[in-house]
Design a protein around this motif. Structure first.
Motif, PDB file in Angstrom:
ATOM      1  N   LEU A 124     -10.884   0.751   2.354  1.00 54.35           N
ATOM      2  CA  LEU A 124      -9.528   0.925   1.802  1.00 54.35           C
ATOM      3  C   LEU A 124      -8.661  -0.302   2.086  1.00 54.35           C
ATOM      4  O   LEU A 124      -7.893  -0.741   1.230  1.00 54.35           O
ATOM      5  N   THR A 125      -8.800  -0.867   3.289  1.00 54.74           N
ATOM      6  CA  THR A 125      -7.993  -2.051   3.610  1.00 54.74           C
ATOM      7  C   THR A 125      -8.372  -3.233   2.725  1.00 54.74           C
ATOM      8  O   THR A 125      -7.528  -4.076   2.429  1.00 54.74           O
ATOM      9  N   LYS A 126      -9.627  -3.284   2.306  1.00 50.05           N
ATOM     10  CA  LYS A 126     -10.086  -4.375   1.444  1.00 50.05           C
ATOM     11  C   LYS A 126      -9.544  -4.247   0.018  1.00 50.05           C
ATOM     12  O   LYS A 126      -9.685  -5.162  -0.780  1.00 50.05           O
ATOM     13  N   MET A 127      -8.936  -3.135  -0.300  1.00 55.56           N
ATOM     14  CA  MET A 127      -8.409  -2.905  -1.648  1.00 55.56           C
ATOM     15  C   MET A 127      -6.916  -3.228  -1.740  1.00 55.56           C
ATOM     16  O   MET A 127      -6.313  -3.082  -2.798  1.00 55.56           O
ATOM     17  N   MET A 128      -6.329  -3.695  -0.656  1.00 50.68           N
ATOM     18  CA  MET A 128      -4.892  -3.985  -0.639  1.00 50.68           C
ATOM     19  C   MET A 128      -4.510  -5.183  -1.496  1.00 50.68           C
ATOM     20  O   MET A 128      -3.372  -5.288  -1.934  1.00 50.68           O
ATOM     21  N   ARG A 129      -5.457  -6.093  -1.699  1.00 48.89           N
ATOM     22  CA  ARG A 129      -5.165  -7.293  -2.510  1.00 48.89           C
ATOM     23  C   ARG A 129      -5.836  -7.204  -3.870  1.00 48.89           C
ATOM     24  O   ARG A 129      -6.137  -8.223  -4.497  1.00 48.89           O
ATOM     25  N   GLY A 130      -6.086  -5.984  -4.306  1.00 42.35           N
ATOM     26  CA  GLY A 130      -6.654  -5.797  -5.639  1.00 42.35           C
ATOM     27  C   GLY A 130      -8.074  -6.298  -5.722  1.00 42.35           C
ATOM     28  O   GLY A 130      -8.907  -5.970  -4.896  1.00 42.35           O
TER      29      GLY A 130
END
Length: 185
Positions: A124-130
């Motif tokens: 989920l944290t890896k999805m913060m920058r799209g």
């Protein structure tokens, strides 16, 4: 020695008391998984998630901030640093993320005890920058390493706490279909 390990052992040597930190980002990949993407070891920083309680405690802990400043001063000539400390409300995570932390046994740290979020929270944290290319490589690695199913990711996405920042919401929504397509059914 990875840059993450160098940064953390330097911080450890400047600390005066036991300190628990939750790593995310590339440091969590390097120290929390075998066979992490090779360039993850080259990351120049360490990202940390602070629980709300810990953030309040550290606000009052002058020795921690002095240790952090001393470590960053020592590391500066090599371009390494630890400055990315985010409160949990600033990071995309499941509401119960703290109950699923994975300990990271790190040689050379006497005062630091380290952990990382569970694989699905780290994803989920890896999805913060799209759809940032580096983050998508890391996302694929996490999915494969943790054998995350599409269903597990869908459940995590549906319950994720997303910071109330328009850019992060938009980036997250852009990343969701791409990450779901990486997972097996």
């Amino acid at each position: 020695m990875s840059n993450a390990l160098k940064i953390l052992t330097t911080l450890d040597k400047h600390l005066t008391k036991h300190t628990a930190l939750v790593l995310y980002g590339r440091a969590a990949l390097v120290l929390g998984f075998s066979g992490s993407p090779p360039d993850a070891a080259l990351s120049l920083d360490v990202d940390v998630i602070l629980t709300t309680e810990q953030s309040s405690e550290l606000d009052q802990d002058e020795s921690f901030w002095m240790a952090l400043e001393a470590a960053n001063g020592e590391l500066a000539p090599s371009g390494l640093y630890v400055t990315h400390l985010f409160e949990e409300s600033q990071v995309i995570l499941r509401p119960d993320w703290k109950q699923h932390l994975v300990p990271l046994p790190v040689m050379g740290c006497q005062r630091l005890s380290l952990s990382r979020p569970h694989g699905v929270d780290l994803l989920l944290t890896k999805m913060m920058r799209g759809t940032d290319p580096q983050d998508m490589i890391d996302a694929q690695f996490i999915i494969e390493s943790e054998q995350l199913t599409r269903e597990a990711i869908e459940t995590a996405v549906a319950g994720a706490r997303v910071p109330d920042i328009d850019d992060i919401h938009a980036a997250f929504l852009t990343a969701v279909p791409i990450v779901l397509n990486m997972a097996k059914l």
